[in-house]
Scaffold this active site. Sequence first.
Site, PDB file in Angstrom:
ATOM      1  N   ARG A  96       0.849  -1.189   0.000  1.00  0.00           N
ATOM      2  CA  ARG A  96       0.000   0.000   0.000  1.00  0.00           C
ATOM      3  C   ARG A  96       0.882   1.235   0.000  1.00  0.00           C
ATOM      4  O   ARG A  96       1.851   1.307   0.776  1.00  0.00           O
ATOM      5  CB  ARG A  96      -0.871   0.068   1.253  1.00  0.00           C
ATOM      6  CG  ARG A  96      -1.846  -1.063   1.452  1.00  0.00           C
ATOM      7  CD  ARG A  96      -2.498  -0.914   2.834  1.00  0.00           C
ATOM      8  NE  ARG A  96      -3.267  -2.084   3.207  1.00  0.00           N
ATOM      9  CZ  ARG A  96      -3.548  -2.402   4.473  1.00  0.00           C
ATOM     10  NH1 ARG A  96      -3.107  -1.636   5.478  1.00  0.00           N
ATOM     11  NH2 ARG A  96      -4.251  -3.472   4.749  1.00  0.00           N
ATOM     12  N   ASP A 136     -11.336 -11.141   9.973  1.00  0.00           N
ATOM     13  CA  ASP A 136     -11.756 -11.497   8.612  1.00  0.00           C
ATOM     14  C   ASP A 136     -10.580 -11.691   7.659  1.00  0.00           C
ATOM     15  O   ASP A 136     -10.755 -11.781   6.452  1.00  0.00           O
ATOM     16  CB  ASP A 136     -12.718 -10.447   8.059  1.00  0.00           C
ATOM     17  CG  ASP A 136     -12.070  -9.060   7.951  1.00  0.00           C
ATOM     18  OD1 ASP A 136     -10.920  -8.891   8.419  1.00  0.00           O
ATOM     19  OD2 ASP A 136     -12.723  -8.160   7.390  1.00  0.00           O
ATOM     20  N   HIS A 137      -9.391 -11.732   8.187  1.00  0.00           N
ATOM     21  CA  HIS A 137      -8.230 -12.083   7.356  1.00  0.00           C
ATOM     22  C   HIS A 137      -7.047 -12.414   8.255  1.00  0.00           C
ATOM     23  O   HIS A 137      -7.073 -12.124   9.454  1.00  0.00           O
ATOM     24  CB  HIS A 137      -7.861 -10.958   6.382  1.00  0.00           C
ATOM     25  CG  HIS A 137      -7.309  -9.722   7.020  1.00  0.00           C
ATOM     26  ND1 HIS A 137      -8.079  -8.800   7.690  1.00  0.00           N
ATOM     27  CD2 HIS A 137      -6.043  -9.235   7.077  1.00  0.00           C
ATOM     28  CE1 HIS A 137      -7.338  -7.794   8.126  1.00  0.00           C
ATOM     29  NE2 HIS A 137      -6.094  -8.029   7.781  1.00  0.00           N
ATOM     30  N   HIS A 193      -3.096 -11.580   8.477  1.00  0.00           N
ATOM     31  CA  HIS A 193      -2.054 -10.688   7.968  1.00  0.00           C
ATOM     32  C   HIS A 193      -0.695 -11.320   8.267  1.00  0.00           C
ATOM     33  O   HIS A 193      -0.429 -11.715   9.398  1.00  0.00           O
ATOM     34  CB  HIS A 193      -2.204  -9.323   8.665  1.00  0.00           C
ATOM     35  CG  HIS A 193      -1.015  -8.418   8.583  1.00  0.00           C
ATOM     36  ND1 HIS A 193      -0.985  -7.287   7.783  1.00  0.00           N
ATOM     37  CD2 HIS A 193       0.178  -8.452   9.231  1.00  0.00           C
ATOM     38  CE1 HIS A 193       0.178  -6.667   7.938  1.00  0.00           C
ATOM     39  NE2 HIS A 193       0.910  -7.344   8.806  1.00  0.00           N
TER      40      HIS A 193
HETATM   41 ZN   LIG Z   1      -2.473  -6.512   6.689  1.00  0.00          ZN
END
Ligand SMILES: [Zn+2]
Length: 260
Positions: A185, A241-242, A244
Amino acid sequence: MRSRPIGLLLSTLAGAVLAFGGTTAASASPAPAPAPGSVPSGDVGAADGCYTWSGTLQEGSSGEAVRQLQIRVAGYPGTGNQIAIDGAFGPATKAAVSRFQSAYGLAADGIAGPATFNKIYQLQDDDCTPVNFTYAELNRCNSDWSGGKVSAATARANALVTMWKLQAMRHAMGDRPMTVNGGFRSVSCNSAVGGAANSRHMYGHAADLGAGSQGFCALAQAARNHGFTEILGPGYPGHNDHTHVAGGSGRFWSAPSCGI
Ligand SMILES: [Zn+2]
């Protein structure tokens, strides 16, 4: 994956021998080129579209060939560790090469020779990414890797290492597809999604994984063995929900719902 310019080289050499050998009529034409994709016999040093090694590398070796090898075995540092991508083949690199060899059923001597390099060639695309991951998956923010906390080239290079770690993890988990929902990002992309101010996503080190067929906790647990110094998953704020995963300096693992 491999390409085979050596076939062209051999046919060129054959033509030269015919032209200068003296026993063949001057009208002799060069030997026909091998059919596309064929492998000339004696092709011991397969060329590769990404990077081609020659000889062997072992403890004490150094340079760019070692650095390229370290990128490919970055996912095999041992639990909780991370190897340096520094071009110096020391004990940690040797151990990583041995783990890579074991993972693929090769003789695990920690010396990288033709069998190890051929396995790597099978595992990489011509842009040097591992076959099951792409730069596009690791960057859903922009197309040029700019605007992060490091140069675009560094962010992209870090993402490549991240992909090789993911490839190792994927293999250890049975070679089933993994879902990557994002990676690099820029600072502005990070702000837009409410990322942490020091997020490793801005360095190209991080990837956010979907549950896939593995599940968030299995992913978080496996990541500990493949060079991820930062693991955040279920039970950690914002990570139900994920999962990392990220490289970079300093270890921080937290996925309380997964026992991490
Ligand atoms: Zn992340």
